[in-house]
Design a protein around this motif. Structure first.
Motif, PDB file in Angstrom:
ATOM      1  N   GLU A 175      12.288  19.225 -22.836  1.00 58.78           N
ATOM      2  CA  GLU A 175      13.034  17.976 -23.050  1.00 58.78           C
ATOM      3  C   GLU A 175      12.356  17.161 -21.910  1.00 58.78           C
ATOM      4  N   ILE A 214       9.763  15.160 -23.613  1.00 63.30           N
ATOM      5  CA  ILE A 214      10.228  14.040 -24.586  1.00 63.30           C
ATOM      6  C   ILE A 214      10.821  12.797 -23.714  1.00 63.30           C
ATOM      7  N   THR A 215      11.462  12.987 -22.705  1.00 64.86           N
ATOM      8  CA  THR A 215      11.994  11.933 -21.972  1.00 64.86           C
ATOM      9  C   THR A 215      10.643  11.186 -21.495  1.00 64.86           C
ATOM     10  N   TYR A 248       7.751  11.042 -22.705  1.00 64.95           N
ATOM     11  CA  TYR A 248       7.017  10.161 -23.693  1.00 64.95           C
ATOM     12  C   TYR A 248       7.974   8.961 -24.030  1.00 64.95           C
ATOM     13  N   GLU A 249       9.311   9.041 -24.017  1.00 62.09           N
ATOM     14  CA  GLU A 249      10.090   8.086 -24.372  1.00 62.09           C
ATOM     15  C   GLU A 249       9.834   6.796 -23.526  1.00 62.09           C
ATOM     16  N   ARG A 283       7.088   4.323 -24.633  1.00 58.95           N
ATOM     17  CA  ARG A 283       7.088   3.842 -25.645  1.00 58.95           C
ATOM     18  C   ARG A 283       6.984   2.054 -25.929  1.00 58.95           C
TER      19      ARG A 283
END
Lengths: 195, 476
Positions: A177, A180-181, A183-184, A187
């Motif tokens: 996770e 993912i965080t 990467y976010e 964006r």
């Protein structure tokens, strides 16, 4: 998901290519909101034909389906996998699977075993000559055995590992996770949002 | 070595790459509809997981909805739709329900709102998600387990796809459209030819297509077995997007367009495979069999299975039996009962304009019913503002409310057993449009001309005025 190591059951020869997901389960059967009970829709149109293979009592209790190439083409409906599993199938053997169907199978615990078309032909002959023959599918050694015949099958390494371990993809992903965080946070701000 | 368009979009979305593992890919937009989502929400509830990014998720009702006024009368369909409403409410997801000004087929709604943009990853529990690839997005259909995975994590573990260039060079003849291109591609490479690949449609004929036409091409990539179809974004793409509700605005727009301009296959990139099509050689294309690869130019005849090799012969024999067709019959002599214009393949405004232009001033042949179903509520309003509804009604066609309609026999619009259709949808599988129904896939132009003549036809077969009645009845 239930782990899959080896399975032995009656083999069902389905001599058809391009078995699309509308044949496996027509759209009118997709209205349920559960994952069970889809066996009534499995091959619904074909089952109205009394000569259809699953209407032969020797094959009715089958759990290893041996089909022609391009099995599972068409719609992304995972209901096709559920219908096969609800009916009692644990394995489908074909020389070529549609991508989405193969992916759905591995998520739901149905083994999509890819054999050469020559081996599929041999299996068809064997299962037709001796209805009710058992087929053993060993995921560890990636082999299919029926009577005197032993054939190798292909399955994606990662899908095989997950099936052998019975692992759930979401828990595996949530171990990362933090990635993912991270990467976010990178964006672009102009990417669209729905809310 | 350079990268292909698909590789660029893929690489920009890798969250994590591990040895011997699939890449973990970030998903920019997740679209939902009522059929493939209920079990995914159930899974979330069972594991007590929230939806990670409701703001990157959008739902619409399309598969079950009736296209005539009134509520859903089938109680099981109604339950499925109500389940979506409850789930969206519980998890905070935006939903466009029946009757809403933004409702429509999921693959029509995303692009028209400007939510589908170049370089994005887009998924939906629906194989025709490939439609969104027309914008240079990497867009593909997923199963319900994957829907749950995206809801919970906004990512998907995936093995990289291979890449195939479909290069279409030259100019299309008049009366030949995007649908004919993609049907010809599928007939050429087969329903399994694209397996494991992302197709990139390129070449001068593709560049000349409108966004609607590009969506038609990418929509049917899945019928060649491909995971996705893509077209590099260009000025046509930017012009379509600019000003749409969810498109970037002001300085954001400039930044976005600058980034989008990089989204093209590098000159030194290599595809794993390439297919070349001469656009000028294409003519209107129709299917004669029970998978989208069993098609031929309209000017030809139903093929003879005995001339095919073993692998195709058996399937072709079965298909002709199911379709009630005899080898050697000219395709133009095949009489239809129903014509369907609509679906995520050909239910956009341009498709309706094309069909309307053919039926204008003419009458649908006796004994033929023609259904025209806009892909979304917006498309319907636009068409009505242009007077297309009046053209269809005057010709004797039925002008309907938006939805998936007769594409898949999940709502009241179905074929009866033995009934034959010319359909602008995407699948001619046995029973796809209703148990025992027989489907010929066609373009909107061919669909409209077929409705007028009553047999498979192209607009060039029509008399300049209304077709003589004897032509339509003679072959019916």
């Amino acid at each position: 998901m239930e782990a899959f190591t080896t399975h032995t059951g009656i083999g069902v020869p389905l001599r058809r290519s391009n078995v699309d997901t509308d044949q496996i389960i027509p759209a009118e059967y997709l209205k349920r909101v559960t994952k069970s009970g889809f066996e009534d829709g499995l091959f619904a149109a074909w089952r109205t034909d009394e000569t259809f293979i699953l209407n032969d009592p020797s094959y009715a209790a089958g759990s290893v389906l041996v089909a022609g190439p391009d099995f599972g083409t068409g719609s992304s409906r995972e209901h096709a996998v559920w219908a096969l599993m609800n009916y009692g199938f644990r394995v489908v053997i074909s020389s070529r699977f549609a991508d989405i169907f193969r992916g759905n199978s591995s998520k739901a615990g149905l083994l999509a075993a890819q054999c050469s078309q020559d081996d599929v032909e041999l299996l068809w002959k064997l299962l037709e000559n001796e209805p009710g023959t058992s087929v053993t599918v060993d995921l560890e050694s990636r082999t299919v055995t029926a009577g005197d015949l032993t054939a190798a099958f292909q399955v994606d390494d990662y899908a095989r590992w997950r099936l052998l371990e019975g692992l759930d993809d979401i828990s595996l992903t949530l171990r990362h996770e933090g990635d993912i965080t991270a990467y976010e946070s990178g964006r672009p701000a102009w990417k669209p949002a729905t809310l | 070595m350079g990268k292909t368009l698909a590789e660029k979009v893929w690489d920009a979305h890798v969250v994590r790459r591990g040895e011997g593992e699939p890449d973990l890919l970030y998903i920019d937009l997740h679209l939902l509809h009522e059929v493939t989502s209920p079990q995914a929400f159930d899974g979330l509830r069972l594991s007590e997981r929230p939806v990670r990014r409701p703001d990157l998720t959008l739902a619409t009702e399309d598969h079950n909805v009736p296209t005539t006024p009134g509520p859903i009368t089938d109680p099981i369909s109604l339950t499925q739709v109500q389940t979506l409403r409850r789930n969206c409410d519980e998890f905070g997801i935006k939903l466009y329900p029946m009757g809403d000004a933004e409702q429509g087929i999921v693959h029509v709604v995303g692009p028209q709102l400007g939510l589908t943009q170049p370089g994005m990853t887009v998924v939906c529990g629906d194989s025709h998600t490939s439609t969104h690839g027309a914008f240079g997005a990497l867009a593909f259909g997923i199963g319900t387990s994957e829907v749950e995975h995206v809801l919970a994590t906004q990512t998907l573990p995936l093995k990289p796809f291979r890449t195939m260039a479909i290069t279409v060079e030259g100019e299309l003849q008049e009366g030949v459209s995007a649908k004919d291109i993609v049907l010809a591609v599928i007939a050429k490479i087969g329903t399994g030819g694209g397996q494991g690949y992302v197709l990139e449609f390129r070449g001068s004929a593709i560049r000349a297509l409108s966004m609607e036409a590009r969506m038609t091409v990418c929509n049917m990539s899945i019928e060649a077995g491909a995971r996705a179809g893509m077209i590099a974004p260009d000025e046509t793409t930017f012009a379509y997007l600019e000003g749409r509700d969810h498109a970037p605005k002001g300085a954001d727009w400039d930044a976005a367009v600058a980034a989008w301009r990089e989204l093209r296959t590098d000159d030194d990139a290599e595809f794993d495979n390439e297919v070349i099509i001469d656009a000028a050689s294409l003519t209107p294309f129709v299917t004669w069999g029970t998978n989208p690869g069993q098609g031929a130019p309209l000017g030809e005849a139903v093929p003879d299975p005995s001339t095919m090799d073993d692998s195709e012969r058996h399937a072709a024999e079965r298909a002709l039996e199911y379709m009630g067709l005899v080898a050697g019959t000219p395709l133009r002599n095949i009489a239809v009962d129903t014509v369907f214009v609509g679906s995520c393949t050909n239910g956009r405004i341009e498709d309706l304009r094309a069909a309307a232009q053919v039926v204008k001033g003419r009458k649908v042949a006796d004994g033929v019913r023609m259904l025209v179903v806009p892909g979304s509520a917006r498309v319907r309003l636009q068409a009505e503002a242009e007077g297309l509804d009046a053209i269809f009604n005057e010709a004797g066609a039925e002008w309907r409310l938006p939805g998936c309609s007769m594409c898949l026999a999940m709502n009241p619009d179905k074929l009866a057993p033995g009934e034959r259709s010319a359909s602008t949808s995407n699948r001619n599988f046995e029973g796809r449009q209703g148990k025992g129904g027989r489907t010929h896939l066609v373009s909107p132009l061919v669909a409209a001309a077929t409705a007028i003549r009553g047999t498979l036809s192209s607009p060039s077969d029509l008399e300049p005025v209304a077709a003589p009645a004897e032509l339509a009845t003679q072959e019916a």
